[in-house]
Design a protein around this motif. Structure first.
Motif, PDB file in Angstrom:
ATOM      1  N   GLY A 166       0.790  -1.223   0.000  1.00  0.00           N
ATOM      2  CA  GLY A 166       0.000   0.000   0.000  1.00  0.00           C
ATOM      3  C   GLY A 166       0.818   1.266   0.000  1.00  0.00           C
ATOM      4  N   GLY A 167       0.950   1.891  -1.169  1.00  0.00           N
ATOM      5  CA  GLY A 167       1.613   3.179  -1.271  1.00  0.00           C
ATOM      6  C   GLY A 167       3.109   3.150  -1.066  1.00  0.00           C
ATOM      7  N   ILE A 168       3.704   1.985  -1.108  1.00  0.00           N
ATOM      8  CA  ILE A 168       5.145   1.862  -0.878  1.00  0.00           C
ATOM      9  C   ILE A 168       5.887   2.069  -2.186  1.00  0.00           C
ATOM     10  N   ASN A 169       7.021   2.766  -2.120  1.00  0.00           N
ATOM     11  CA  ASN A 169       7.815   3.042  -3.314  1.00  0.00           C
ATOM     12  C   ASN A 169       9.280   3.201  -2.916  1.00  0.00           C
ATOM     13  N   LEU A 170      10.091   3.591  -3.883  1.00  0.00           N
ATOM     14  CA  LEU A 170      11.532   3.705  -3.640  1.00  0.00           C
ATOM     15  C   LEU A 170      11.860   4.763  -2.593  1.00  0.00           C
ATOM     16  N   ARG A 171      11.029   5.775  -2.469  1.00  0.00           N
ATOM     17  CA  ARG A 171      11.293   6.870  -1.520  1.00  0.00           C
ATOM     18  C   ARG A 171      11.039   6.466  -0.073  1.00  0.00           C
ATOM     19  N   ASN A 172      10.057   5.590   0.151  1.00  0.00           N
ATOM     20  CA  ASN A 172       9.698   5.278   1.541  1.00  0.00           C
ATOM     21  C   ASN A 172       9.968   3.835   1.976  1.00  0.00           C
ATOM     22  N   ILE A 187       2.397  -2.003  -6.730  1.00  0.00           N
ATOM     23  CA  ILE A 187       1.813  -1.979  -8.073  1.00  0.00           C
ATOM     24  C   ILE A 187       2.321  -0.731  -8.781  1.00  0.00           C
ATOM     25  N   SER A 188       1.740   0.426  -8.445  1.00  0.00           N
ATOM     26  CA  SER A 188       2.130   1.678  -9.114  1.00  0.00           C
ATOM     27  C   SER A 188       3.566   2.061  -8.806  1.00  0.00           C
ATOM     28  N   GLY A 189       4.066   1.667  -7.626  1.00  0.00           N
ATOM     29  CA  GLY A 189       5.456   1.968  -7.271  1.00  0.00           C
ATOM     30  C   GLY A 189       6.462   1.310  -8.187  1.00  0.00           C
ATOM     31  N   ILE A 190       6.000   0.379  -9.008  1.00  0.00           N
ATOM     32  CA  ILE A 190       6.846  -0.285  -9.999  1.00  0.00           C
ATOM     33  C   ILE A 190       6.358  -0.004 -11.417  1.00  0.00           C
ATOM     34  N   PHE A 191       5.077  -0.304 -11.677  1.00  0.00           N
ATOM     35  CA  PHE A 191       4.589  -0.299 -13.049  1.00  0.00           C
ATOM     36  C   PHE A 191       4.292   1.092 -13.619  1.00  0.00           C
ATOM     37  N   GLU A 192       4.233   2.102 -12.768  1.00  0.00           N
ATOM     38  CA  GLU A 192       4.040   3.457 -13.292  1.00  0.00           C
ATOM     39  C   GLU A 192       5.372   4.174 -13.540  1.00  0.00           C
ATOM     40  N   GLU A 199      13.551  -0.061 -11.748  1.00  0.00           N
ATOM     41  CA  GLU A 199      12.916   0.279 -10.475  1.00  0.00           C
ATOM     42  C   GLU A 199      12.941  -0.918  -9.525  1.00  0.00           C
ATOM     43  N   CYS A 200      12.632  -2.092 -10.069  1.00  0.00           N
ATOM     44  CA  CYS A 200      12.650  -3.312  -9.239  1.00  0.00           C
ATOM     45  C   CYS A 200      14.043  -3.589  -8.693  1.00  0.00           C
ATOM     46  N   LYS A 201      15.040  -3.442  -9.530  1.00  0.00           N
ATOM     47  CA  LYS A 201      16.411  -3.704  -9.092  1.00  0.00           C
ATOM     48  C   LYS A 201      16.825  -2.740  -7.981  1.00  0.00           C
TER      49      LYS A 201
END
Length: 209
Positions: A166-172, A187-192, A199-201
């Protein structure tokens, strides 16, 4: 159950995309990034489209030694060797799913903001549980924000792998790692992102910190 695949970055496929080809191309980039587990989520696709896309995704996962999990659609799980199932509150019941499949497949359960649900799922045959949303997310408007104290208690109270979402991404992601999850879903933290593979790496590197 061998939990070797139940760790690391756990991408979930998007519901929206431009074409079947671009959808598969982006998923292939993610699957080849070094992940161990991937979820196919397709609540709003036609049955025909699900089958067509899933055939390609299953082949990619087999080729790259990635555990494929199918969200909700338990009838598809038996058609693709080695796949697992993820269920939420509006999906097939965990007890029925475990009775239907036996012990041979991985079953994950969404527990949202509830330690009680997570403990019940563990007792009744879940291989992993997910908690979240950790942050507000664009992928699900009705998502429940999981309180910090629940995220903190989960590690001490559960023996099965824990996924946070939920809402997790590279920044947090570094902040989320303080709760010691086994897996982190996005989801969006990767595919957007412009380059889902890159991004995954980067996320995999961060999660290993």
């Amino acid at each position: 159950m061998n939990n070797i695949k139940l760790r690391g970055i756990y991408p979930i496929s998007m519901e929206t995309y431009f074409s079947d080809n671009s959808y598969i191309e982006n998923i292939e980039k993610v699957i080849k990034s070094g992940i161990h587990i991937f979820q196919f989520r397709s609540k709003y696709f036609s049955h025909r489209r699900k089958k067509n896309l899933l055939k390609s995704i299953h082949n990619l996962c087999i080729t790259n030694n990635v555990q494929l999990i199918i969200n909700d659609h338990y009838e598809l799980v038996k058609k693709y060797d080695g796949t697992g199932l993820h269920v939420g509150s509006n999906d097939i019941d965990l007890l029925y799913a475990r009775k239907y499949f036996g012990k041979e497949i991985i079953i994950g359960v969404s527990c949202y903001d509830s330690i009680e649900k997570a403990l019940w799922a563990e007792t009744n045959g879940a291989n992993y549980i997910s908690l979240g949303a950790v942050y507000k997310t664009k992928s699900k408007d009705s998502s429940i924000i999981c309180p910090n104290h629940v995220l903190s208690k989960a590690r001490d109270m559960l023996d099965i792998p824990i996924c946070m979402i939920g809402g997790i991404n590279l920044r947090n992601i570094t902040y989320v790692m303080k709760y010691k999850p086994d897996m982190i879903s996005m989801i969006s933290g990767i595919f957007e992102k412009d380059d889902p593979n890159k991004e995954c790496k980067e996320l995999i590197k961060k999660m290993k910190l």
